[in-house]
Design a protein around this motif. Structure first.
Motif, PDB file in Angstrom:
ATOM      1  N   VAL A 115       3.153  13.778  22.981  1.00 44.29           N
ATOM      2  CA  VAL A 115       4.303  12.917  23.243  1.00 44.29           C
ATOM      3  C   VAL A 115       4.227  11.645  22.409  1.00 44.29           C
ATOM      4  N   VAL A 116       3.033  11.050  22.317  1.00 42.67           N
ATOM      5  CA  VAL A 116       2.872   9.822  21.534  1.00 42.67           C
ATOM      6  C   VAL A 116       3.166  10.081  20.061  1.00 42.67           C
ATOM      7  N   ILE A 117       2.662  11.207  19.532  1.00 46.13           N
ATOM      8  CA  ILE A 117       2.925  11.538  18.127  1.00 46.13           C
ATOM      9  C   ILE A 117       4.416  11.779  17.914  1.00 46.13           C
ATOM     10  N   GLY A 118       5.074  12.440  18.893  1.00 46.23           N
ATOM     11  CA  GLY A 118       6.513  12.645  18.776  1.00 46.23           C
ATOM     12  C   GLY A 118       7.292  11.341  18.768  1.00 46.23           C
ATOM     13  N   GLN A 119       6.874  10.375  19.607  1.00 45.82           N
ATOM     14  CA  GLN A 119       7.545   9.082  19.626  1.00 45.82           C
ATOM     15  C   GLN A 119       7.300   8.294  18.349  1.00 45.82           C
ATOM     16  N   LEU A 120       6.134   8.497  17.753  1.00 45.43           N
ATOM     17  CA  LEU A 120       5.779   7.758  16.538  1.00 45.43           C
ATOM     18  C   LEU A 120       6.039   8.570  15.271  1.00 45.43           C
ATOM     19  N   SER A 121       6.820   9.643  15.381  1.00 44.80           N
ATOM     20  CA  SER A 121       7.022  10.507  14.218  1.00 44.80           C
ATOM     21  C   SER A 121       7.667   9.757  13.056  1.00 44.80           C
ATOM     22  N   THR A 122       8.665   8.910  13.360  1.00 46.33           N
ATOM     23  CA  THR A 122       9.332   8.164  12.293  1.00 46.33           C
ATOM     24  C   THR A 122       8.366   7.203  11.609  1.00 46.33           C
ATOM     25  N   VAL A 123       7.550   6.531  12.411  1.00 46.09           N
ATOM     26  CA  VAL A 123       6.569   5.598  11.841  1.00 46.09           C
ATOM     27  C   VAL A 123       5.551   6.353  10.999  1.00 46.09           C
ATOM     28  N   LEU A 124       5.099   7.503  11.477  1.00 47.00           N
ATOM     29  CA  LEU A 124       4.133   8.296  10.716  1.00 47.00           C
ATOM     30  C   LEU A 124       4.734   8.793   9.409  1.00 47.00           C
ATOM     31  N   LEU A 178      -4.192  15.363  28.590  1.00 46.97           N
ATOM     32  CA  LEU A 178      -4.466  14.480  27.457  1.00 46.97           C
ATOM     33  C   LEU A 178      -3.829  15.010  26.176  1.00 46.97           C
ATOM     34  N   ALA A 179      -3.885  16.333  25.962  1.00 44.79           N
ATOM     35  CA  ALA A 179      -3.257  16.917  24.776  1.00 44.79           C
ATOM     36  C   ALA A 179      -1.746  16.721  24.811  1.00 44.79           C
ATOM     37  N   LEU A 180      -1.126  16.901  25.986  1.00 49.25           N
ATOM     38  CA  LEU A 180       0.320  16.675  26.108  1.00 49.25           C
ATOM     39  C   LEU A 180       0.668  15.218  25.847  1.00 49.25           C
ATOM     40  N   LEU A 181      -0.162  14.297  26.368  1.00 48.95           N
ATOM     41  CA  LEU A 181       0.086  12.873  26.137  1.00 48.95           C
ATOM     42  C   LEU A 181       0.006  12.528  24.656  1.00 48.95           C
ATOM     43  N   ILE A 182      -0.997  13.091  23.964  1.00 47.83           N
ATOM     44  CA  ILE A 182      -1.128  12.845  22.523  1.00 47.83           C
ATOM     45  C   ILE A 182       0.076  13.405  21.778  1.00 47.83           C
TER      46      ILE A 182
END
Length: 384
Positions: A49-58, A43-47
């Motif tokens: 990866v999701v944060i990495g994919q959404l880094s530009t949006v964040l 779950l931590a790895l999935l979170i």
């Protein structure tokens, strides 16, 4: 009553700890512990990866919220005489007009000056090779400098290299288009955040117990005010540097003075090191015109940085955020290391916000602790 059997008596005795005997340790299921731990890691790895994919949006969201907090003091000032939607419309309209004015004023000049630079580049190189200091360097190092210069000229004149140059231009164009898209997204999000900022503060206060909401709201307003004052102060410093750079670089005949002034403006937005990096880059570009122009530009920025550090910045930023100088340096370096330019940009208001929270939450909580809890537990209660 029914007599207990030997099995029941043994079960009851084993479930009830006997006084004086050690309690048996609890039993653990190794398989369940491993399964839960593995699922937690996944779950931590999935979170991540999701944060990495959404880094530009964040980054867009964080930058828009940062700008909204920076413009909120101006909106609040206008809100005394106008409704909030009208104040937001005026502020956003002024920002858009200023942005469009800068684009319309700089882009034609940049195109003209870039064209002139390309046309004058052969003469500039010819004058460069005919200069006395270049002759001295060539005499000292032999034909190495001349060979390198000739190789660069042959590369630019070779039609076979136009494809690679064109690919680089296409990549730069794609980057510029992506940057424009990002600017538009940030402006739209800033508009929405400005409109919803009071509602966002009230919603955040709902997560706090009712008896603590007044203090939480006061701290939130202080933090938002500190961020807003910092943004306005840093923008003021950058604007002063950009305008003075444009005037001075035009006077000394530097190449592309509008572009260099824009570089100075953007550099001053980065605390601590931005002005220095912009000054070095501008001096190197001025070297294309002449070494004397580069020397004059370097001396000017050396003097300006002293004036900014000891005159302008204390007068402007001390009214914006009351942060000690050592904390400013540490925060800027740490923010730049973690988040690059944006990290350095937001590091100082984050430090100011942390100091506000420490002064209004941590220190009062510590001041209320006037009795040692260990000693208080040992004192017997007073009989009524």
């Amino acid at each position: 009553m029914r007599k207990r059997t030997v099995t029941e008596t043994h079960a009851v005795a084993s479930s009830v700890p006997v006084r004086g005997l050690p309690t048996p340790p609890p039993r653990f299921n190794a398989f369940m512990i491993g399964l839960v731990g593995t699922l937690g890691v996944l779950l931590a790895l999935l979170i991540g990866v999701v944060i990495g994919q959404l880094s530009t949006v964040l980054v867009y969201i964080g930058l828009a919220l940062f700008l909204a907090l920076g413009l909120d003091p101006v909106v609040s000032l206008l809100e005394r005489k106008l409704p909030r939607p009208g104040a937001i419309a005026i502020v956003v309209g002024v920002v858009l007009l200023a942005f469009a004015g800068i684009i319309l004023a700089i882009v034609p000049v940049l195109v003209e000056q870039t064209t002139n630079l390309i046309n004058d580049l052969p003469n500039m190189i010819k004058n460069l090779t005919a200069a006395g200091w270049y002759q001295d360097i060539q005499a000292q190092f032999g034909s190495t400098v001349e060979d390198a210069l000739n190789s660069a000229l042959h590369f630019l004149q070779d039609p076979g290299n136009l494809a690679s140059i064109g690919g680089g231009i296409v990549a730069v164009g794609a980057g510029v288009a992506g940057g424009i898209t990002g600017v538009v997204i940030v402006l739209i999000l800033t508009l929405y955040f400005l409109a919803a900022l009071p509602s966002m503060k009230k919603l955040a206060a709902r997560f706090v117990p009712a008896y603590q909401r007044d203090g939480f709201t006061e701290i939130t307003n202080d933090v938002a005010g500190a961020v807003g004052r910092y943004v306005i102060g840093q923008f003021s410093l950058a604007l002063i540097n950009g305008v003075l750079s444009l005037i001075f670089l035009t006077i000394i005949g530097a190449p592309l003075p509008a572009l260099l002034a824009l570089i100075a403006f953007i550099g001053s937005l980065i605390p601590m090191v931005g002005t220095l990096l912009a000054a070095i880059l501008i001096s190197l570009i001025c070297f294309l015109a002449s070494p004397l122009t580069a020397l004059v530009a370097a001396i000017y920025y050396l003097i300006y940085m002293q004036v900014e550090a000891y005159v302008l910045s204390p007068r402007i930023m001390n009214k914006a955020v009351a942060v000690p100088g050592a904390i400013v340096v540490i925060a800027a370096v740490a923010g730049g290391t973690i988040g690059g330019v944006l990290g350095a940009l937001v590091a100082i208001p984050v430090a100011a916000s942390g100091m506000i929270i420490i002064q209004k939450v941590v220190f009062p909580a510590q001041d209320r602790k006037i009795i040692d809890p260990v000693l208080a537990a040992e004192v017997p209660p007073v009989a009524p």
